[in-house]
Design a protein around this motif. Structure first.
Motif, short mmCIF file in Angstrom:
data_model
loop_
_atom_site.label_atom_id
_atom_site.label_comp_id
_atom_site.label_asym_id
_atom_site.label_seq_id
_atom_site.Cartn_x
_atom_site.Cartn_y
_atom_site.Cartn_z
N ARG A 196 5.36 -2.96 -0.86
CA ARG A 196 5.45 -4.41 -1.07
C ARG A 196 4.19 -4.91 -1.77
NH1 ARG A 196 6.13 -7.90 4.22
NH2 ARG A 196 3.98 -7.18 4.55
N TYR A 197 4.40 -5.71 -2.81
CA TYR A 197 3.31 -6.30 -3.57
C TYR A 197 3.40 -7.81 -3.50
CZ TYR A 197 2.73 -1.66 -5.74
OH TYR A 197 2.53 -0.32 -5.96
N LEU A 198 2.35 -8.45 -3.04
CA LEU A 198 2.24 -9.90 -3.02
C LEU A 198 1.32 -10.32 -4.17
CD1 LEU A 198 1.89 -10.37 0.85
CD2 LEU A 198 3.95 -10.61 -0.57
N PRO A 199 1.12 -11.63 -4.41
CA PRO A 199 0.33 -12.06 -5.57
C PRO A 199 -1.02 -11.35 -5.67
CG PRO A 199 1.43 -13.94 -4.60
CD PRO A 199 1.72 -12.78 -3.70
N SER A 200 -1.32 -10.86 -6.87
CA SER A 200 -2.55 -10.16 -7.28
C SER A 200 -2.62 -8.73 -6.76
CB SER A 200 -3.81 -10.92 -6.85
OG SER A 200 -4.09 -10.74 -5.46
N GLN A 201 -1.69 -8.29 -5.95
CA GLN A 201 -1.74 -6.92 -5.45
C GLN A 201 -1.26 -5.94 -6.52
OE1 GLN A 201 0.37 -6.93 -1.67
NE2 GLN A 201 -1.49 -7.52 -0.59
N ARG A 202 -1.79 -4.71 -6.47
CA ARG A 202 -1.57 -3.76 -7.56
C ARG A 202 -1.75 -2.34 -7.05
NH1 ARG A 202 -6.85 -4.74 -7.16
NH2 ARG A 202 -8.31 -3.12 -7.88
N TYR A 203 -1.44 -1.39 -7.93
CA TYR A 203 -1.76 0.02 -7.70
C TYR A 203 -2.24 0.55 -9.04
CZ TYR A 203 -1.24 4.76 -5.71
OH TYR A 203 -1.47 6.04 -5.23
N ASP A 204 -3.52 0.83 -9.12
CA ASP A 204 -4.11 1.26 -10.38
C ASP A 204 -3.53 2.60 -10.84
OD1 ASP A 204 -5.62 -1.03 -10.36
OD2 ASP A 204 -7.46 -0.06 -9.63
N LEU A 205 -3.90 3.01 -12.07
CA LEU A 205 -3.35 4.23 -12.66
C LEU A 205 -3.50 5.44 -11.73
CD1 LEU A 205 -4.61 3.77 -16.33
CD2 LEU A 205 -2.21 3.80 -15.57
N HIS A 206 -2.40 6.19 -11.59
CA HIS A 206 -2.37 7.33 -10.68
C HIS A 206 -1.21 8.24 -11.06
CE1 HIS A 206 0.56 4.50 -9.03
NE2 HIS A 206 1.16 5.54 -8.49
N THR A 207 -1.18 9.42 -10.50
CA THR A 207 -0.03 10.31 -10.62
C THR A 207 0.57 10.50 -9.23
OG1 THR A 207 -1.38 12.30 -10.31
CG2 THR A 207 -1.03 11.54 -12.59
N ASP A 208 1.83 10.97 -9.20
CA ASP A 208 2.50 11.19 -7.93
C ASP A 208 2.40 12.63 -7.46
OD1 ASP A 208 3.22 8.57 -7.96
OD2 ASP A 208 5.37 8.90 -8.28
N PHE A 209 1.82 13.50 -8.25
CA PHE A 209 1.68 14.90 -7.85
C PHE A 209 0.23 15.18 -7.46
CE2 PHE A 209 1.09 14.66 -12.45
CZ PHE A 209 -0.11 15.33 -12.64
N TRP A 210 0.03 16.22 -6.69
CA TRP A 210 -1.32 16.66 -6.34
C TRP A 210 -1.83 17.60 -7.43
CZ3 TRP A 210 2.39 16.40 -2.36
CH2 TRP A 210 2.09 15.51 -1.32
N PRO A 211 -3.10 17.55 -7.76
CA PRO A 211 -3.64 18.47 -8.78
C PRO A 211 -3.46 19.93 -8.39
CG PRO A 211 -5.19 16.70 -8.29
CD PRO A 211 -4.10 16.59 -7.29
N ARG A 212 -3.51 20.19 -7.08
CA ARG A 212 -3.27 21.54 -6.58
C ARG A 212 -2.08 21.49 -5.62
NH1 ARG A 212 -7.64 23.18 -3.30
NH2 ARG A 212 -8.28 20.99 -3.17
N HIS A 213 -1.22 22.51 -5.70
CA HIS A 213 -0.08 22.56 -4.79
C HIS A 213 -0.56 22.60 -3.34
CE1 HIS A 213 2.31 22.94 -8.29
NE2 HIS A 213 2.17 24.24 -8.49
#
Length: 321
Positions: A196-213
């Motif tokens: 859930r995102y309310l005013p001004s809330q965010r999620y900066d640049l990211h990936t959904d995978f882990w760099p290492r398994h």
């Protein structure tokens, strides 16, 4: 000439005697509705015309209401009545879930990014929110090695959804069918999660995978990661709040086919919205994004780096699968 005795019972109300004593037919009807008893009828043609008018006027009024007044009243109502509670265990909802259909549009082949229209129905979206709304807490990120950490770049709230719940199980089965052979039948999904995102809330640049398994905790020594992602827009009662992929390019003009749901990155760069790079997606309830995190190479694809841009006003709720 003797007078003719005439009583009311002998003379119908539709006849009267003239000066010569003869009976003449008059045009006034014997029975007239009280509301129109003061309207003189000069002929049978006028009577038929009046009857036709009385029959058609209600139909005309109904047609006018349907064409003009009803749409106005509907347009004044909010698109989503957030005060209306939907029972997530409703048999009719679950039956509709199993029969649900959707359509897809390819945004990018390499990396693979697909736009899904109507991945969930409006009723399913609200029911999913109903299931998790009591459990929202500040969001965190999962580090390699399994540790969870709150970070300043992710300011939303999250709530897990129990896969055992019939509606959640139905949605997960829908996602599994979409994946086809990408996921083995014995491989579980990660826990679906509301965000859930309310005013001004965010999620900066990211990936959904882990760099290492990551290593499974069952002692088998097996490894796991997140090969692909779904993000579903469940509530779009907001301004801004786009999902942005800066490294996914869309040929100029191709976004027109998405009717405003997909845009190229804006040139002004305001709010970190891409300074002309990449593609961004407007929150539209029920629609979803699907992308591949780990292609055949077995390594995470950094081109699917993405961000949840700040919400302007209102509320955005999505679901990660």
């Amino acid at each position: 000439m003797p007078k003719q005795n005439q009583s009311q019972s002998a003379v119908p109300s539709s006849r009267k005697a003239n000066k010569t004593g003869k009976l003449e037919l008059v045009s006034t009807p014997t029975h007239v509705s009280p509301g129109i008893s003061n309207i003189p009828l000069q002929s049978s043609t006028q009577f038929i015309a009046l009857s036709f008018t009385l029959l058609t006027v209600p139909l005309l009024l109904q047609a006018l209401y349907t064409s003009y007044l009803a749409p106005i009243r509907i347009s004044l109502a909010p698109e989503n009545d957030l005060n209306t509670s939907i029972d997530p265990s409703s048999p009719s909802l679950l039956a509709a879930c199993r029969a649900h259909t959707y359509t897809t549009q390819i945004v990018s082949l390499d990396p693979l990014l697909i736009y899904i229209n109507n991945f969930t129905s409006a009723a399913e979206a609200e029911a999913l929110i109903e299931l998790g709304s009591a459990n929202f807490e500040d969001s965190f990120i999962s580090r390699s090695g399994g540790a969870n950490q709150k970070v300043s770049g992710r300011t939303s709230q999250s709530a897990p959804l129990a896969v055992e719940t019939p509606l959640v199980a139905c949605i997960v089965a829908r996602a599994r069918t979409f994946l086809g052979t990408m996921l083995h039948t014995h491989e579980p999904f990660s826990t679906p999660q509301l965000v859930r995102y309310l005013p001004s809330q965010r999620y900066d640049l990211h990936t959904d995978f882990w760099p290492r398994h990551q290593r499974l905790s069952d002692g088998s020594g097996g490894l796991f990661n997140r090969p692909a992602s779904f993000f579903v827009f469940l509530r779009d009662n907001c301004t801004e709040g786009y999902t942005w992929f800066p490294s996914v390019t869309v040929e100029e003009g191709k976004e027109v086919g998405f009717e405003g749901r997909v845009e190229r990155g804006k040139e002004d760069g305001g709010g970190g919205d891409g300074d002309g790079r990449g593609v961004r997606f407007k929150p539209v309830m029920g629609n979803a994004l699907f992308w591949v995190n780990i292609p055949d190479s077995g390594k995470g694809d950094r081109r699917v780096l993405h961000a949840g841009l700040p919400v302007g006003a209102g509320e955005k709720i999505g679901m990660n699968i």
